[in-house]
Write a protein that holds these residues in place. Structure first.
Motif, PDB file in Angstrom:
ATOM      1  N   THR A   5       8.101   1.121  -9.878  1.00 16.65           N
ATOM      2  CA  THR A   5       8.618   0.315  -8.779  1.00 16.65           C
ATOM      3  C   THR A   5       8.312   0.987  -7.440  1.00 16.65           C
ATOM      4  N   CYS A   6       7.732   0.236  -6.533  1.00 18.60           N
ATOM      5  CA  CYS A   6       7.413   0.757  -5.204  1.00 18.60           C
ATOM      6  C   CYS A   6       8.708   1.043  -4.445  1.00 18.60           C
ATOM      7  N   ALA A   7       8.812   2.245  -3.894  1.00 19.25           N
ATOM      8  CA  ALA A   7      10.013   2.632  -3.154  1.00 19.25           C
ATOM      9  C   ALA A   7      10.119   1.899  -1.820  1.00 19.25           C
ATOM     10  N   ALA A   8       9.006   1.434  -1.272  1.00 20.54           N
ATOM     11  CA  ALA A   8       9.034   0.780   0.035  1.00 20.54           C
ATOM     12  C   ALA A   8       9.406  -0.700  -0.052  1.00 20.54           C
ATOM     13  N   CYS A   9       8.762  -1.444  -0.965  1.00 13.78           N
ATOM     14  CA  CYS A   9       8.981  -2.898  -0.971  1.00 13.78           C
ATOM     15  C   CYS A   9       9.635  -3.414  -2.259  1.00 13.78           C
ATOM     16  N   GLY A  10       9.708  -2.585  -3.302  1.00 19.75           N
ATOM     17  CA  GLY A  10      10.373  -2.985  -4.537  1.00 19.75           C
ATOM     18  C   GLY A  10       9.499  -3.717  -5.538  1.00 19.75           C
ATOM     19  N   ALA A  38       0.816  -1.223   0.000  1.00 20.84           N
ATOM     20  CA  ALA A  38       0.000   0.000   0.000  1.00 20.84           C
ATOM     21  C   ALA A  38       0.848   1.273   0.000  1.00 20.84           C
ATOM     22  N   GLY A  39       2.119   1.148  -0.383  1.00 20.56           N
ATOM     23  CA  GLY A  39       2.984   2.331  -0.482  1.00 20.56           C
ATOM     24  C   GLY A  39       2.508   3.270  -1.578  1.00 20.56           C
ATOM     25  N   ASP A  40       2.928   4.537  -1.484  1.00 19.91           N
ATOM     26  CA  ASP A  40       2.487   5.522  -2.475  1.00 19.91           C
ATOM     27  C   ASP A  40       3.646   6.306  -3.100  1.00 19.91           C
ATOM     28  N   ARG A  41       4.878   5.810  -2.929  1.00 18.85           N
ATOM     29  CA  ARG A  41       6.038   6.440  -3.568  1.00 18.85           C
ATOM     30  C   ARG A  41       6.651   5.447  -4.544  1.00 18.85           C
ATOM     31  N   PHE A  42       6.934   5.919  -5.757  1.00 18.27           N
ATOM     32  CA  PHE A  42       7.383   5.041  -6.827  1.00 18.27           C
ATOM     33  C   PHE A  42       8.484   5.691  -7.648  1.00 18.27           C
ATOM     34  N   THR A  43       9.278   4.854  -8.296  1.00 12.20           N
ATOM     35  CA  THR A  43      10.177   5.308  -9.353  1.00 12.20           C
ATOM     36  C   THR A  43       9.641   4.727 -10.654  1.00 12.20           C
ATOM     37  N   GLU A  44       9.959   5.389 -11.766  1.00 11.15           N
ATOM     38  CA  GLU A  44       9.387   4.994 -13.047  1.00 11.15           C
ATOM     39  C   GLU A  44      10.467   4.855 -14.101  1.00 11.15           C
ATOM     40  N   ARG A  45      10.296   3.882 -15.014  1.00 11.92           N
ATOM     41  CA  ARG A  45      11.211   3.746 -16.146  1.00 11.92           C
ATOM     42  C   ARG A  45      10.464   3.125 -17.313  1.00 11.92           C
ATOM     43  N   SER A  46      10.997   3.302 -18.511  1.00 11.83           N
ATOM     44  CA  SER A  46      10.419   2.718 -19.716  1.00 11.83           C
ATOM     45  C   SER A  46      10.865   1.267 -19.844  1.00 11.83           C
TER      46      SER A  46
END
Length: 61
Positions: A43-48, A14-22
């Motif tokens: 990708t979720c920053a908390a759990c991957g 239920a994390g709400d911070r992410f990184t993004e890539r193509s």
């Protein structure tokens, strides 16, 4: 991040911070067939956990 105009939350934690890539989504079974689609990996920053979407489905904030 938002998907279909809704806030994105991780399905695992239920994390709400992410990184993004193509990414390239292989749809034909062959990596260089020309039938593959572009996508977005978020990708979720908390759990991957990696969420995959067709390009254009994810929008900022």
């Amino acid at each position: 991040m938002r998907v279909l105009d809704r806030p994105l939350t991780c399905v695992v934690c239920a994390g709400d911070r992410f990184t993004e890539r193509s990414i390239t989504i292989i749809t034909s079974g062959l990596a260089n067939s020309g039938f593959n689609k572009s996508g977005q990996a978020v990708t979720c920053a908390a759990c991957g956990y990696i969420h995959q979407f067709v390009t254009g489905s994810v929008s900022p904030g």
